[in-house]
Design a protein around this motif. Structure first.
Motif, short mmCIF file in Angstrom:
data_model
loop_
_atom_site.label_atom_id
_atom_site.label_comp_id
_atom_site.label_asym_id
_atom_site.label_seq_id
_atom_site.Cartn_x
_atom_site.Cartn_y
_atom_site.Cartn_z
N PRO A 128 0.83 -1.22 0.00
CA PRO A 128 0.00 0.00 0.00
C PRO A 128 0.86 1.26 0.00
N ALA A 129 0.36 2.29 -0.67
CA ALA A 129 1.10 3.54 -0.82
C ALA A 129 1.24 4.27 0.52
N VAL A 130 2.39 4.88 0.68
CA VAL A 130 2.64 5.77 1.81
C VAL A 130 2.66 7.18 1.22
N VAL A 131 1.76 8.03 1.70
CA VAL A 131 1.57 9.35 1.12
C VAL A 131 1.87 10.41 2.17
N ASP A 132 2.68 11.40 1.79
CA ASP A 132 2.84 12.57 2.63
C ASP A 132 2.69 13.81 1.75
N ASP A 133 3.01 14.96 2.24
CA ASP A 133 2.77 16.18 1.48
C ASP A 133 3.70 16.36 0.28
N ARG A 134 4.76 15.57 0.20
CA ARG A 134 5.72 15.72 -0.89
C ARG A 134 5.87 14.49 -1.78
N THR A 135 5.45 13.32 -1.26
CA THR A 135 5.71 12.08 -2.01
C THR A 135 4.58 11.06 -1.87
N VAL A 136 4.51 10.21 -2.88
CA VAL A 136 3.77 8.96 -2.81
C VAL A 136 4.84 7.89 -2.99
N THR A 137 5.01 7.05 -1.99
CA THR A 137 6.04 6.02 -2.03
C THR A 137 5.39 4.65 -2.05
N VAL A 138 5.80 3.82 -3.01
CA VAL A 138 5.32 2.44 -3.09
C VAL A 138 6.50 1.51 -3.28
N GLU A 139 6.37 0.33 -2.70
CA GLU A 139 7.39 -0.71 -2.87
C GLU A 139 6.92 -1.70 -3.92
N ASP A 140 7.67 -1.78 -5.00
CA ASP A 140 7.38 -2.67 -6.12
C ASP A 140 7.65 -4.11 -5.70
N LEU A 141 6.64 -4.98 -5.89
CA LEU A 141 6.78 -6.39 -5.52
C LEU A 141 6.93 -7.29 -6.74
N ASP A 142 7.36 -6.73 -7.85
CA ASP A 142 7.72 -7.43 -9.09
C ASP A 142 6.55 -7.86 -9.97
#
Length: 172
Positions: free
Chosen positions: A100-114
């Motif tokens: 699941p995405a981690v969202v803050d005021d500057r980024t959307v971070t996701v970990e690719d699981l291939d």
């Protein structure tokens, strides 16, 4: 790491932020995107193709000028990316299986699981991708719960695609 920010002021507003795709603990790619909407569960952004030059996958070619409307969820194990040419012609949807995405005021971070899924514009081709990379990643041994969630997400997206109910995609 929590999938949802606990600070309400950290929710992005209309404007730009960076999409950060992490793989194997490293940043695979980082690129700017414009926020289209954010309902607290799903954030939708728009970005241009961030790769260097064109990339031909055989079933689709991504190239400079392509526009991606990307949907990220804070509680789902995938992201759905609508892909259009610069003139607006729909190519299809590229779906990444991610934590699941981690969202803050500057980024959307996701970990690719291939694992990935491709759905053609006319929905005639639904392709499961990179299952060999997923098997070789060792995730099933390192984090069996995450591996099971990833496979379940791919199965669910594939079923939704075949039923013309892919999240973020208009039925054809």
């Amino acid at each position: 790491m929590s999938a949802r920010s606990t600070d309400p002021s950290a929710a992005p507003s209309a404007g730009s932020l960076d999409i950060v795709l992490v793989k194997g603990g490293r940043t695979k790619i980082r690129y700017p995107a414009e926020v289209v909407s954010d309902d607290g569960d799903r954030i939708t952004v728009r970005a241009s193709w961030a790769g260097d030059g064109a990339r031909d996958f055989g079933f689709v070619r991504f190239e400079p000028g392509d526009v991606f409307t990307e949907h990220y969820w804070r509680d789902r194990w995938y992201a759905v990316k609508e892909v259009r040419t610069a003139d607006g012609t729909l190519k299809g949807w590229y779906c990444d299986i991610t934590r699941p995405a981690v969202v803050d005021d500057r980024t959307v971070t996701v970990e690719d699981l291939d694992l990935d899924l491709w759905v053609s514009a006319d929905h005639s081709r639904v392709l499961r991708l990179d299952e060999d990379e997923f098997a070789a990643s060792g995730l099933a041994e390192r984090d069996p719960e995450a591996a099971a969630a990833a496979v379940a997400a791919l199965d669910a997206l594939e079923a939704l695609a075949h039923a013309d109910r892919l999240p973020g995609a208009a039925p054809h």
